[in-house]
Design a protein around this motif. Structure first.
Motif, short mmCIF file in Angstrom:
data_model
loop_
_atom_site.label_atom_id
_atom_site.label_comp_id
_atom_site.label_asym_id
_atom_site.label_seq_id
_atom_site.Cartn_x
_atom_site.Cartn_y
_atom_site.Cartn_z
N GLU A 163 0.82 -1.21 0.00
CA GLU A 163 0.00 0.00 0.00
C GLU A 163 0.86 1.26 0.00
O GLU A 163 0.52 2.25 -0.68
CB GLU A 163 -0.93 -0.01 1.21
CG GLU A 163 -2.01 -1.09 1.13
CD GLU A 163 -2.75 -1.29 2.44
OE1 GLU A 163 -2.46 -0.55 3.41
OE2 GLU A 163 -3.61 -2.21 2.49
N ARG A 164 1.99 1.23 0.73
CA ARG A 164 2.84 2.43 0.79
C ARG A 164 3.51 2.69 -0.55
O ARG A 164 3.64 3.87 -0.98
CB ARG A 164 3.91 2.25 1.88
CG ARG A 164 4.75 3.52 2.10
CD ARG A 164 3.88 4.65 2.63
NE ARG A 164 4.58 5.93 2.70
CZ ARG A 164 4.69 6.79 1.70
NH1 ARG A 164 4.15 6.51 0.49
NH2 ARG A 164 5.32 7.95 1.85
N ALA A 170 0.93 4.11 -2.92
CA ALA A 170 0.65 5.50 -2.56
C ALA A 170 1.76 6.43 -3.05
O ALA A 170 1.52 7.62 -3.30
CB ALA A 170 0.49 5.63 -1.05
N GLU A 223 1.12 -1.12 -9.17
CA GLU A 223 0.72 -2.22 -8.31
C GLU A 223 1.50 -3.49 -8.65
O GLU A 223 1.86 -4.27 -7.76
CB GLU A 223 -0.78 -2.48 -8.46
CG GLU A 223 -1.64 -1.36 -7.89
CD GLU A 223 -3.11 -1.62 -8.07
OE1 GLU A 223 -3.47 -2.34 -9.05
OE2 GLU A 223 -3.91 -1.10 -7.27
#
Length: 334
Positions: free
Chosen positions: A217-218, A221, A226
């Motif tokens: 996720e980091r 972000a 992905e």
């Protein structure tokens, strides 16, 4: 520490007669049950029956493997020893409803994890040998290593020794599933239970999954794709785990790039800081008491344990991306 704790025992040190002469019922035919049954039979244990519920989907597999399948009460009345290899959380109901009311006097109880005995979910009568025979690793790996002429490292313990021969039966059982080829050590029910639960919760499963999800996720972000995030934070876990298994932590550091090692050493102490210690202390407190065990067994017995959690995991982007990459990487080579 005693010499016995320092030095492992091997097949050459162990008499297999106690298990070979035993009428053995194996309760459960999942990864552990099937692996143990096949290895024990190959090691000369002639009298094995598989105990399953009438509705068990494993019945067909056990019969196809050439085993006689019986009900749990039939097994309890017939066997000299019961090897209870069903899921830990099911032990209390199986014991109280299907084994205890029908068990043969003097019958031994063998478990591959200390969970149900350590937490008093099962309370065998005084006439029972109560034995831990733990091959440390996934159930399927017991059979895989046995077929290679090896085994998984084994640990044994005795909770009750009604016959005076519980130790001999424990060692014979472990040797017969291959652990005697690599080494068998003594332990205690408490040690095996606490270590097993703590390791899987904070490192092998819970810790690893938490780090993988958070790091994925980091990176996303931060604008990383992905696909790239999944490769670097999830897919490559296997390669590092293989290095640690083969060479140890120091050997893993020596095998990777200097850049990776330098960066890892900069952050290792930060990750293992006071907050992580607090999480570890809380996990250990729940395990050392019976809070975790009671909560888990009550959740299981209430039904539908973790169904919603599993569905939520399937909906995560990390899972969608991973499924696509696995199909591209491995599907093309099938």
């Amino acid at each position: 520490m005693t010499d016995e704790m320092d030095e492992p025992l091997y097949t050459r040190d162990i008499d297999l007669a106690p298990i070979r002469s035993c009428r053995l019922a194996i309760v459960g035919y999942g990864n552990h049950g099937r692996s143990h049954a096949l290895c024990l039979r190959d090691s000369g244990v002639a009298h094995i029956r598989i105990a399953l519920r009438e509705t068990s989907p494993s019945r067909i597999k056990a019969e196809a493997d050439g085993f006689e399948v019986v009900s749990l009460p039939e097994a309890a009345a017939w066997a000299d020893a019961i090897s209870l290899l069903a899921a830990d959380e099911a032990h209390r109901l199986i014991w109280e409803e299907a084994i205890l009311p029908h068990r043969k006097p003097g019958q031994a109880l063998i478990v591959c994890h200390g969970f149900s005995i350590h937490y008093d979910l099962i309370r065998p009568p005084a006439d029972a040998d109560v034995i831990l025979a733990a091959a440390k690793g996934p159930g399927g790996a017991v059979r895989e290593e046995f077929e290679k002429g090896r085994g998984l490292i084994g640990f044994w313990a005795v909770h009750q020794d009604a016959s005076g021969q519980a130790r001999e039966l424990a060692l014979a059982y472990l040797a017969a599933i291959g652990s005697g080829e690599v080494g068998i050590f003594p332990t205690s029910f408490r040690e095996e239970t606490v270590s097993d639960l703590f390791g899987e919760q904070v490192v092998l499963v819970g810790g690893m999954v938490a780090l993988a999800k958070a790091s994925f996720e980091r990176l996303v972000a931060a604008g990383v794709s992905e696909r790239m995030a999944y490769i670097d934070c999830v897919h490559e876990i296997k390669y590092l785990a293989d290095l640690i298994q083969a060479r140890g932590i120091a050997g893993m550091y020596e095998a990777i790039s200097d850049t990776a090692e330098f960066g890892a050493r900069q952050i290792e102490d930060k990750i293992a800081g006071p907050e992580l210690k607090r999480v570890f202390d809380e996990a250990m407190a729940d395990i050392e008491s019976d809070r975790f065990a009671r909560k888990w067994v009550e959740t299981y017995e209430a039904g539908d344990a973790m169904v919603a959690d599993r569905a939520a995991d399937r909906a995560l982007r990390i899972e969608t991306v991973g499924a696509e990459l696995r199909d591209r990487i491995y599907g093309a080579t099938k």
